[in-house]
Design a protein around this motif. Structure first.
Motif, PDB file in Angstrom:
ATOM      1  N   VAL A 714       4.309   2.928   1.772  1.00  0.00           N
ATOM      2  CA  VAL A 714       4.316   1.617   1.126  1.00  0.00           C
ATOM      3  C   VAL A 714       3.062   0.998   1.639  1.00  0.00           C
ATOM      4  N   ASP A 715       2.044   0.484   0.704  1.00  0.00           N
ATOM      5  CA  ASP A 715       0.805  -0.349   0.932  1.00  0.00           C
ATOM      6  C   ASP A 715       1.267  -1.806   0.364  1.00  0.00           C
ATOM      7  N   LEU A 716       1.019  -2.618   1.785  1.00  0.00           N
ATOM      8  CA  LEU A 716       1.472  -3.910   1.593  1.00  0.00           C
ATOM      9  C   LEU A 716       0.117  -4.775   1.679  1.00  0.00           C
ATOM     10  N   VAL A 717       0.305  -5.859   0.983  1.00  0.00           N
ATOM     11  CA  VAL A 717      -0.792  -7.098   1.165  1.00  0.00           C
ATOM     12  C   VAL A 717       0.274  -8.117   1.533  1.00  0.00           C
ATOM     13  N   VAL A 718      -0.177  -8.639   2.746  1.00  0.00           N
ATOM     14  CA  VAL A 718       0.873  -9.773   3.413  1.00  0.00           C
ATOM     15  C   VAL A 718      -0.389 -10.915   3.678  1.00  0.00           C
ATOM     16  N   PHE A 719       0.025 -12.207   3.356  1.00  0.00           N
ATOM     17  CA  PHE A 719      -0.452 -13.412   3.784  1.00  0.00           C
ATOM     18  C   PHE A 719       0.301 -14.329   4.307  1.00  0.00           C
ATOM     19  N   GLU A 720       0.056 -14.855   5.469  1.00  0.00           N
ATOM     20  CA  GLU A 720       0.880 -15.627   6.341  1.00  0.00           C
ATOM     21  C   GLU A 720       2.405 -15.306   6.279  1.00  0.00           C
ATOM     22  N   GLY A 721       2.563 -14.162   6.425  1.00  0.00           N
ATOM     23  CA  GLY A 721       3.989 -13.521   6.398  1.00  0.00           C
ATOM     24  C   GLY A 721       4.675 -13.383   5.238  1.00  0.00           C
ATOM     25  N   ARG A 722       4.058 -13.748   3.950  1.00  0.00           N
ATOM     26  CA  ARG A 722       4.195 -13.763   2.743  1.00  0.00           C
ATOM     27  C   ARG A 722       3.995 -12.436   1.746  1.00  0.00           C
ATOM     28  N   LEU A 723       4.845 -11.651   1.526  1.00  0.00           N
ATOM     29  CA  LEU A 723       4.429 -10.416   0.593  1.00  0.00           C
ATOM     30  C   LEU A 723       3.918 -10.881  -0.587  1.00  0.00           C
ATOM     31  N   LEU A 724       2.757 -10.399  -0.867  1.00  0.00           N
ATOM     32  CA  LEU A 724       1.779 -10.682  -2.244  1.00  0.00           C
ATOM     33  C   LEU A 724       1.938  -9.441  -3.063  1.00  0.00           C
ATOM     34  N   GLY A 725       2.101  -8.317  -2.288  1.00  0.00           N
ATOM     35  CA  GLY A 725       1.961  -7.105  -3.326  1.00  0.00           C
ATOM     36  C   GLY A 725       2.478  -5.777  -2.587  1.00  0.00           C
ATOM     37  N   GLY A 810      -4.271  -1.246 -11.106  1.00  0.00           N
ATOM     38  CA  GLY A 810      -5.365  -2.290 -11.353  1.00  0.00           C
ATOM     39  C   GLY A 810      -6.091  -2.909 -10.201  1.00  0.00           C
ATOM     40  N   PRO A 811      -5.180  -3.542  -9.305  1.00  0.00           N
ATOM     41  CA  PRO A 811      -5.704  -4.120  -8.164  1.00  0.00           C
ATOM     42  C   PRO A 811      -6.371  -3.174  -7.090  1.00  0.00           C
ATOM     43  N   ASP A 812      -7.232  -3.902  -6.264  1.00  0.00           N
ATOM     44  CA  ASP A 812      -8.100  -3.275  -5.434  1.00  0.00           C
ATOM     45  C   ASP A 812      -7.714  -3.560  -3.749  1.00  0.00           C
ATOM     46  N   LEU A 813      -6.967  -2.570  -3.217  1.00  0.00           N
ATOM     47  CA  LEU A 813      -6.835  -2.995  -1.583  1.00  0.00           C
ATOM     48  C   LEU A 813      -7.962  -3.429  -0.943  1.00  0.00           C
ATOM     49  N   LEU A 814      -9.187  -2.926  -1.254  1.00  0.00           N
ATOM     50  CA  LEU A 814     -10.236  -3.265  -0.529  1.00  0.00           C
ATOM     51  C   LEU A 814     -10.470  -4.954  -0.788  1.00  0.00           C
ATOM     52  N   LEU A 815     -10.464  -5.229  -1.924  1.00  0.00           N
ATOM     53  CA  LEU A 815     -10.817  -6.664  -2.336  1.00  0.00           C
ATOM     54  C   LEU A 815      -9.583  -7.275  -1.667  1.00  0.00           C
ATOM     55  N   ALA A 816      -8.459  -7.103  -1.791  1.00  0.00           N
ATOM     56  CA  ALA A 816      -7.279  -7.835  -1.276  1.00  0.00           C
ATOM     57  C   ALA A 816      -7.567  -8.000   0.349  1.00  0.00           C
ATOM     58  N   ALA A 817      -7.993  -7.159   1.055  1.00  0.00           N
ATOM     59  CA  ALA A 817      -8.193  -7.108   2.436  1.00  0.00           C
ATOM     60  C   ALA A 817      -9.225  -8.136   2.836  1.00  0.00           C
ATOM     61  N   VAL A 818     -10.271  -8.065   1.951  1.00  0.00           N
ATOM     62  CA  VAL A 818     -11.545  -8.871   2.089  1.00  0.00           C
ATOM     63  C   VAL A 818     -10.982 -10.462   1.875  1.00  0.00           C
ATOM     64  N   LEU A 819     -10.427 -10.646   0.877  1.00  0.00           N
ATOM     65  CA  LEU A 819      -9.863 -12.105   0.641  1.00  0.00           C
ATOM     66  C   LEU A 819      -8.758 -12.594   1.717  1.00  0.00           C
ATOM     67  N   VAL A 827      -4.547 -13.025  -5.492  1.00  0.00           N
ATOM     68  CA  VAL A 827      -3.748 -12.960  -6.699  1.00  0.00           C
ATOM     69  C   VAL A 827      -3.522 -11.448  -7.337  1.00  0.00           C
ATOM     70  N   LEU A 828      -2.398 -11.164  -7.203  1.00  0.00           N
ATOM     71  CA  LEU A 828      -2.044  -9.791  -7.568  1.00  0.00           C
ATOM     72  C   LEU A 828      -0.946  -9.924  -8.543  1.00  0.00           C
ATOM     73  N   PRO A 829      -0.645  -8.782  -9.421  1.00  0.00           N
ATOM     74  CA  PRO A 829       0.145  -8.775 -10.452  1.00  0.00           C
ATOM     75  C   PRO A 829       1.627  -9.178  -9.904  1.00  0.00           C
ATOM     76  N   ALA A 830       2.067 -10.261 -10.621  1.00  0.00           N
ATOM     77  CA  ALA A 830       3.545 -10.624 -10.358  1.00  0.00           C
ATOM     78  C   ALA A 830       4.761  -9.590 -10.578  1.00  0.00           C
ATOM     79  N   ARG A 831       4.299  -8.953 -11.834  1.00  0.00           N
ATOM     80  CA  ARG A 831       5.414  -7.848 -12.351  1.00  0.00           C
ATOM     81  C   ARG A 831       4.413  -6.527 -12.610  1.00  0.00           C
ATOM     82  N   PRO A 832       4.049  -5.892 -11.412  1.00  0.00           N
ATOM     83  CA  PRO A 832       3.009  -4.678 -11.627  1.00  0.00           C
ATOM     84  C   PRO A 832       3.668  -3.658 -12.619  1.00  0.00           C
ATOM     85  N   ALA A 833       2.863  -3.175 -13.496  1.00  0.00           N
ATOM     86  CA  ALA A 833       3.282  -2.165 -14.568  1.00  0.00           C
ATOM     87  C   ALA A 833       2.308  -0.962 -14.436  1.00  0.00           C
ATOM     88  N   PRO A 834       2.813   0.381 -14.176  1.00  0.00           N
ATOM     89  CA  PRO A 834       1.802   1.452 -14.075  1.00  0.00           C
ATOM     90  C   PRO A 834       1.199   1.565 -15.596  1.00  0.00           C
TER      91      PRO A 834
END
Length: 930
Positions: A714-725, A810-819, A827-834
């Motif tokens: 499971v790959d997570l993007v977390v900001f201030e404890g809030r799950l973004l992706g 579509g989203p890039d984990l590297l860009l997310a980590a930098v942000l 900003v990541l897809p609210a409803r990610p569709a493959p």
């Protein structure tokens, strides 16, 4: 192809000559609302009133006027998406963007609200500064604000369409900007030019178009010298008045050609953006050769270098037999126009956003805005496409055709000069394409008609609003467009930022340097290997040996001294290399930058400590302790005996700080654990014995209870404890007794509720350990009783994961980590569709080295990767380790519309290249993915 039943004699009888009329002719000129207040030359008052009316119709509060108290404090990391011009086409996008990123979407209604200043970063370009604007907040609230100092736009778009009253000042403000610009007046002119659009659709997207004969002046430079476009013939005239015989010859050849055989009528019309929507045309029977040539000649007399004269077939809407009508009255011939909207989404990939259809009488054109839109599925049913599978096949074909049109348009725009595009950063980000459902050789076919920059947007937004009024759930259109704009703005936000990277990693991380260049990042690299290949790829190379990680506090002080001596003040600091995550956290803390706390990273980095910590976390439903697994730390053979009394067998013995599953082994009893520990402590003593697997922290081990079930990342993007992706991938069966990864797939084939269990368990474990900001990779097993944690990697997922997530979602984990490291919530897809399904298999040096190197397999894989037929991720330059300490050499993956299709392709590839063998049964490894 979808076969078309032949019409009955009765249907042919009443489908008279007017049935050939297509009903897809060009739009009328825009109405061009004229402001009633003549004292308001820039239309701001009128536009503001239109905004209030639109908000009222949506049941939203009026705009709050806070312009008397200027807003201050906007800095270089504050995002501003600016919409110029009319408020109505983009209102749903502004409202959605205001919910996702409150205050980031700003509507500019007047040229006096903005100014252009020379760019500080791009010579010859301009920055757009907003001194006033309407910004949007959560819940549909909007505020009229003044900004002091003015806000700098990170992304700009607006109403560039020819004929719009705001078009002049919008185009001027958006010209030659230094930030991404979603369109321009020159690009809109190209979209509205029927000949240019038809050439792109036919020649570059390989889409069927109405047979077309085009006459242009020889100097016309925006078309290729020899356009090879099926169905489009281009005739260049030097002197339209003196070449009547050539015109007559070409017209005669066109009317008598094979392309015109199915059609009985033609249209003669001028084309070019100036003519768009004028409705000037004449209709003729195919047999009226002299009249057609005369009509073409008459149009050629007024031809300018920017215009063309088109002679095109009138393509009728396909006629399908439908059930007998209840009334004996004849059914009138009707026409169907299919309007599609596509946007340039994540990774510059085209993405279909919405489809809307309009139906009208065949003898008069079905124009945008002249009829209420309806859905594709109900329109096809109305037209007689009864079978759901046929309708689904047409919907899939429509998506493919629309996205191919967008890809072709972007490729064509990339070949234009900045002047032709309206600026270096100007691209078409939203495209409308109109189609006709035609009948070709007894099969239904989608014929591409024209492109536009705004009409399809307005039609699709109307369809969206109409759906909501009858209780339909909100569609994806506003969300997809808002996400695309906000993402584009965030990409601009990171340009030029100074990023401190701790640890370069190996060949598996080579993508970082290319991505850094693409995003415009200035990388300052701290790396233990003074000869590392990345030294020449970064802004600043800081060689510093930090391999002895038990002294990370000391290393952090030295790195901070290095930065001070060089005068470097990075905007962010991070690491994606497992060995360096604690050091990066300590440096972040020393610099006062955002990142996970060193204590949290230490808890996550040490596996036994992670589980012991979680076992004490007993609040919540269920508490994080529910995901922990019994385990004990092993530093001596005495520890093995004590652990054997506390951890049930079978159990898993592995390195406390390990990575890449090196040295992980299933042990059935204490004796096997003693033997494995003895071998491991003998073979793997420090980093030199096997670099990159955590031996800089020592070679302590742990014994963990074996957890049954399937393994997942499971790959997570977390900001201030809030799950973004969050993204869930599945792993195939590991090769017991070792646990080396064999296969994987993305997206997961688990049901949504089981994926949700994994994501929630991963998030709660990270939060419980104190990991509140960052991109994290969590490994879990899923059994009948739910998820159990294996380990947390407080960094971006390794191996192929970043590449696969980009390809599938579509989203890039590297860009997310930098942000996140910059303090900006990505900003990541609210409803990610493959977009696709990927299945991959690992290759090992011991199993496949000779096959791939000696048998030409590696060359074949590289060639297939270059053609986009496989995804090849090199993990190591040379085989790492041997025997039970071996790491995978590379990952090979295939894509498919379904997971079974991807697995089938991969198995065939592995059998063809010799990757599959009785010792390495790929079919078995893929058998879990169902």
């Amino acid at each position: 192809p979808i076969s078309v039943p032949r019409a009955s004699p009765e249907e042919q009888e009443w489908a008279g000559p007017e049935a050939l009329c297509p009903g897809w002719l060009e739009d009328e000129a825009p109405d061009g609302e004229v402001p009633g207040d003549s004292a308001d030359p820039d239309c701001a008052t009128h536009a503001y009133e239109r905004l209030q009316s639109a908000l009222c119709q949506e049941g939203l509060p009026p705009t709050l006027d806070c312009s008397a108290e200027p807003r201050t404090g906007f800095g270089p990391l504050d995002m501003t998406v600016c919409i110029l011009g009319s408020p109505t086409p983009f209102l749903p996008v502004l409202l959605e963007g205001g919910t996702r990123c409150p205050g980031a979407m700003v509507l500019c209604l007047s040229p006096t609200w903005a100014s252009r200043v020379p760019s500080e970063t791009s010579p010859g370009a301009w920055s757009l500064l907003l001194s006033r604007g309407v910004s949007f907040k959560v819940g549909g609230h909007s505020v009229l604000e003044t900004f002091a100092p003015p806000r700098r736009a990170n992304y700009v778009t607006g109403t560039f369409a020819p004929g719009d009253p705001e078009g002049g000042w919008v185009g001027e403000l958006a010209r030659d900007l230094d930030c991404p610009t979603g369109g321009s007046v020159p690009l809109a002119h190209r979209l509205q030019d029927a000949l240019v659009a038809r050439w792109v659709l036919a020649a570059r997207a390989n889409l069927p178009v109405p047979p077309t004969l085009a006459f242009v002046l020889g100097a016309r430079g925006d078309l290729p010298a020899e356009p090879m476009a099926p169905g489009v013939r281009l005739v260049r005239l030097e002197d339209p008045q003196g070449q009547q015989s050539l015109v007559q010859e070409e017209v005669g050849a066109f009317l008598g050609g094979t392309a015109m055989e199915p059609y009985g009528q033609v249209v003669v019309r001028p084309a070019g953006w100036r003519w768009w929507g004028t409705g000037i045309r004449s209709t003729h029977g195919k047999e009226e050769g002299a009249a057609v040539a005369q009509a073409v000649g008459a149009r050629l007399r007024g031809l300018t270098e920017e215009d063309s004269v088109l002679l095109e077939a009138m393509v009728p809407t396909a006629r399908l037999p439908v059930p007998p009508p209840r009334s004996p009255a004849p059914r009138l011939p009707m026409a169907l126009r299919i309007c599609t909207l596509v946007c340039r989404s994540w990774g510059d990939r085209p993405q279909l956003c919405q489809v809307a259809c309009a139906v009208g009488r065949a003898e008069s054109p079905v124009r945008h805005g002249a009829a209420l839109p309806q859905g594709l599925d109900s329109s096809l049913q109305q037209w007689g496409v009864v079978a759901p599978s046929q309708r689904q096949a047409l919907a899939t074909r429509l998506r493919e055709a629309t996205e191919a049109a967008m890809a072709a348009l972007l490729a064509t725009e990339a070949e234009l000069s900045p002047q032709q595009r309206g600026g270096t950063r100007a691209h078409t980000d939203i495209l409308g394409v109109d189609f006709l459902l035609a009948c070709v050789d007894d099969a239904l076919e989608l014929v591409a008609l024209a492109t536009n920059s705004q009409r399809c947007l307005e039609t699709c937004m109307l369809a969206e609003a109409m759906g909501r009024s009858v209780g339909e759930p909100c569609g994806d259109l506003p969300r997809l467009l808002a996400e695309a704009m906000l993402h584009r703005a965030q990409c601009h936000l990171v340009e030029g930022k100074d990023i401190l990277l701790i640890g370069a990693g190996g060949v598996s991380k080579s993508f970082v340097w290319e991505a850094a260049r693409d995003y415009g990042l200035r990388i300052h690299l701290v790396e233990s290997d003074p000869e590392h290949f990345a030294a020449g790829l970064v802004q600043t190379f800081l060689p510093y040996d930090s391999r002895e990680h038990r002294r990370d506090e000391e290393h952090a002080e030295r790195v901070l001294e290095l930065l001070r001596s060089r005068g470097l003040r990075p905007h962010a600091c991070l690491s994606y290399w497992d060995d360096c995550v604690v050091l990066a956290a300590l440096v972040c803390q020393g610099l006062g930058l955002r990142g996970p706390a060193p204590a949290a990273v230490r808890v996550a980095k040490q596996k036994s400590r992670t589980h012991r910590h979680l076992q004490r976390c007993r609040r919540g439903r269920p508490p994080p302790a529910a995901f922990a697994v019994p385990c004990r730390r092993l530093q001596s053979h005495g520890d093995v005996e004590r652990a054997a009394g506390a951890v049930p067998f079978p159990a898993v013995a592995k390195l406390e700080f390990g990575a890449g599953a090196v040295g992980v082994r299933l042990v059935e009893n204490a004796g096997q654990c003693h033997a494995h520990a003895a071998r491991l402590w003998r073979d793997l003593r420090d980093d030199a014995d096997h670099p990159g697997i955590g031996l800089g922290w020592g070679n302590a081990m742990l014994l963990m209870e074996y957890v049954p079930g399937t393994e997942h990342d499971v790959d997570l993007v977390v900001f201030e404890g809030r799950l973004l992706g969050a993204w869930v991938s599945d792993n195939g069966p590991t090769r017991v007794p070792a646990f080396l990864e064999t296969a994987a797939c993305l997206p997961s084939c688990l049901p949504a509720d089981r994926q949700a269990q994994l994501v929630r368990a991963a998030l709660e474990c990270c939060r419980a350990c104190g990991l509140r900001d960052g991109v994290f990779n969590v490994e879990l097993k899923l059994g009948p009783a739910g998820p159990r944690l294996l380990e947390i990697n407080p960094r971006m997922g390794g191996f192929y994961l970043r590449d696969w997530i980009r390809e599938v979602y579509g989203p890039d984990l590297l860009l997310a980590a930098v942000l996140v490291a910059l303090g900006v919530p990505p900003v990541l897809p609210a409803r990610p569709a493959p977009r696709t399904h990927l299945a991959g298999v690992m290759c090992l040096g011991s199993e496949h080295g000779e096959t791939l190197a000696g048998g030409g397999g590696m060359e074949a894989l590289r060639e297939l990767h270059g053609r986009g037929l496989v995804r090849l991720n090199r993990l190591f330059e040379e085989p790492e380790g041997a025997g039970e300490y071996e790491e995978p050499l590379l990952s090979v993956a295939c894509a498919g519309a379904t997971l079974s299709e991807a697995c089938e392709r991969l198995l065939g590839l592995c059998q063809g290249l010799g990757i599959d063998s009785p010792r390495y049964p790929v079919e078995h490894f893929l058998s879990h993915f169902k």
